[in-house]
Design an enzyme around this catalytic site. Structure first.
Site, mmCIF file in Angstrom:
data_model
loop_
_atom_site.group_PDB
_atom_site.id
_atom_site.type_symbol
_atom_site.label_atom_id
_atom_site.label_comp_id
_atom_site.label_asym_id
_atom_site.label_seq_id
_atom_site.Cartn_x
_atom_site.Cartn_y
_atom_site.Cartn_z
ATOM 1 C CD GLU A 137 -0.760 0.475 4.163
ATOM 2 O OE1 GLU A 137 -1.709 1.532 2.952
ATOM 3 O OE2 GLU A 137 -1.382 0.107 5.262
ATOM 4 C CE LYS A 145 -0.334 2.037 14.398
ATOM 5 N NZ LYS A 145 0.216 2.456 13.659
HETATM 6 N N1 PSU Z 1 -3.196 1.739 10.267
HETATM 7 C C1 PSU Z 1 -1.466 1.740 10.762
HETATM 8 N N2 PSU Z 1 -1.077 2.302 9.333
HETATM 9 C C2 PSU Z 1 -1.672 2.944 8.606
HETATM 10 C C3 PSU Z 1 -2.919 2.808 8.433
HETATM 11 C C4 PSU Z 1 -4.229 2.320 9.381
HETATM 12 O O1 PSU Z 1 -1.210 1.236 11.820
HETATM 13 O O2 PSU Z 1 -1.312 3.155 8.071
HETATM 14 C C5 PSU Z 1 -4.002 2.841 6.934
HETATM 15 C C6 PSU Z 1 -3.674 2.073 6.201
HETATM 16 O O3 PSU Z 1 -3.684 2.588 4.541
HETATM 17 C C7 PSU Z 1 -5.548 1.092 6.515
HETATM 18 C C8 PSU Z 1 -5.879 3.056 6.692
HETATM 19 O O4 PSU Z 1 -5.611 0.506 5.094
HETATM 20 O O5 PSU Z 1 -4.877 3.500 7.276
HETATM 21 C C9 PSU Z 1 -7.658 2.648 7.227
HETATM 22 O O6 PSU Z 1 -8.577 3.753 6.697
HETATM 23 P P1 PSU Z 1 -9.312 3.480 7.878
HETATM 24 O O7 PSU Z 1 -9.720 3.439 8.744
HETATM 25 O O8 PSU Z 1 -9.912 4.895 7.193
HETATM 26 O O9 PSU Z 1 -10.340 2.291 6.748
#
Ligand code: PSU
Ligand code: MN
Length: 303
Positions: free
Chosen positions: A28, A162
């Protein structure tokens, strides 16, 4: 109006590897942008993760939106732009980013898994996935990552998620969606900075061949597999420090009133601040470790 045939741009090295049946690992780009990691650690993370994939005998394919195209495998000048990217692209945003010709967009897990599938890549490495947020009863906030795992036949390699998320509900959601969750040499679902969330992982695997066999035997043609790799023991954060930082970050989100796609980047930034940067080396170590395992899985699938 003609179909958008040229939107997908697969890097030549990646395309050749796929044509020849050699292992490729998709990655990603949100994690490598400033939405995921502070400068200059984001660039170091990108370099180390790509090197780990190559050392494992696979070709790295970082996904992003560049000049309105869905890029799979970045050229050096594109890498530079992605490191500075600030527009987050989840799977649903891919269409908007292409239609509106966004200059640069950084892909989340959901968008990356979708692009990996589109390009014919079966393995994807990340740091942590998004999941069900705490307080979902009120906010309804469930990351699109979970739906994407159920809709694309790709093995996603991560260090769990996390614990600002509701990890028990995240596992329940994956069960309902029909996504197998495999623990790499572990019985526990990891919580990113720490090796265990205290929750069991449904199934344990010992090697890459076992992961490949699970993907090959899926009952739904579209469904992926989640492989969780605990952070290496020597890089784990001190649990007390981790819990204190988390509590402070969660309080900060509550008070901020931030909602939607901005929530995760906000919490990530706060967590970094609360741990005074000590979370950053841990983040890099686990991302690199995931990339290494992903290369093994890609090799097993190619064999
Ligand atoms: N969790 C992390 N680091 C990140 C992300 C999540 O510890 O960089 C990023 C990833 O790209 C994940 C996104 O797919 O956040 C999820 O965002 P949302 O909760 O808005 O779906
Ligand atoms: Mn969300």
């Amino acid at each position: 109006m003609s179909a958008a045939v040229d939107v997908l741009a697969v890097h030549e090295e990646v395309r050749t590897a796929l044509e020849e049946g050699r292992p490729v690992v998709a990655m990603e780009s949100t994690i490598y942008s400033t939405l995921g990691l502070p400068v200059p650690h984001n660039a170091e993370a990108l370099r180390r993760c790509q090197a780990a994939v190559r050392e494992g005998g696979a070709v790295p394919a970082v996904t992003a939106v560049v000049d309105g195209r869905w890029v799979v495998g970045l050229a050096p000048e594109q890498e530079e732009r992605v490191l500075h990217g600030t527009r987050k692209v989840a799977e649903r945003d891919l269409a908007v980013a292409a239609a509106q010709r966004w200059d640069v967009g950084v892909t989340t897990v959901s968008a990356s898994v979708a692009l990996a599938h589109r390009a014919g890549i079966e393995v994807f490495a990340t740091g942590g996935i998004g999941g069900v947020h705490r307080g979902v009863e009120v906010s309804g906030d469930v990351s699109a990552d979970l739906d994407a795992l159920a809709q694309h036949p790709v093995v996603t390699v991560c260090a769990g998620a996390k614990s600002f998320l509701d990890l028990a509900r995240t596992l329940e959601h994956l069960e309902t969606a029909g996504v197998p969750v495999l623990g790499w040499r572990s019985d526990d679902f990891p919580a990113f900075y720490v090796r265990s969330s205290g929750l069991p992982v449904p199934h344990r695997v010992e090697d890459a061949q076992s992961v490949a066999r699970v993907l090959r035997h899926r009952s739904r043609p579209q469904t992926g597999v989640l492989l969780t790799v605990p952070i290496p023991a020597e890089d784990e954060l001190d649990p007390a420090r981790h819990d204190a930082a988390l509590a402070a970050a969660l309080r900060a989100v509550d008070e901020s009133g931030i909602t939607g796609a901005a929530v995760t980047p906000y919490v990530l930034e706060r967590l970094g601040r609360e741990t005074e940067g000590s979370s950053v080396p841990a983040n890099l170590a686990l991302a690199e470790s995931n990339a290494r395992v992903a290369a093994q899985v890609a090799t097993a699938l190619a064999g």
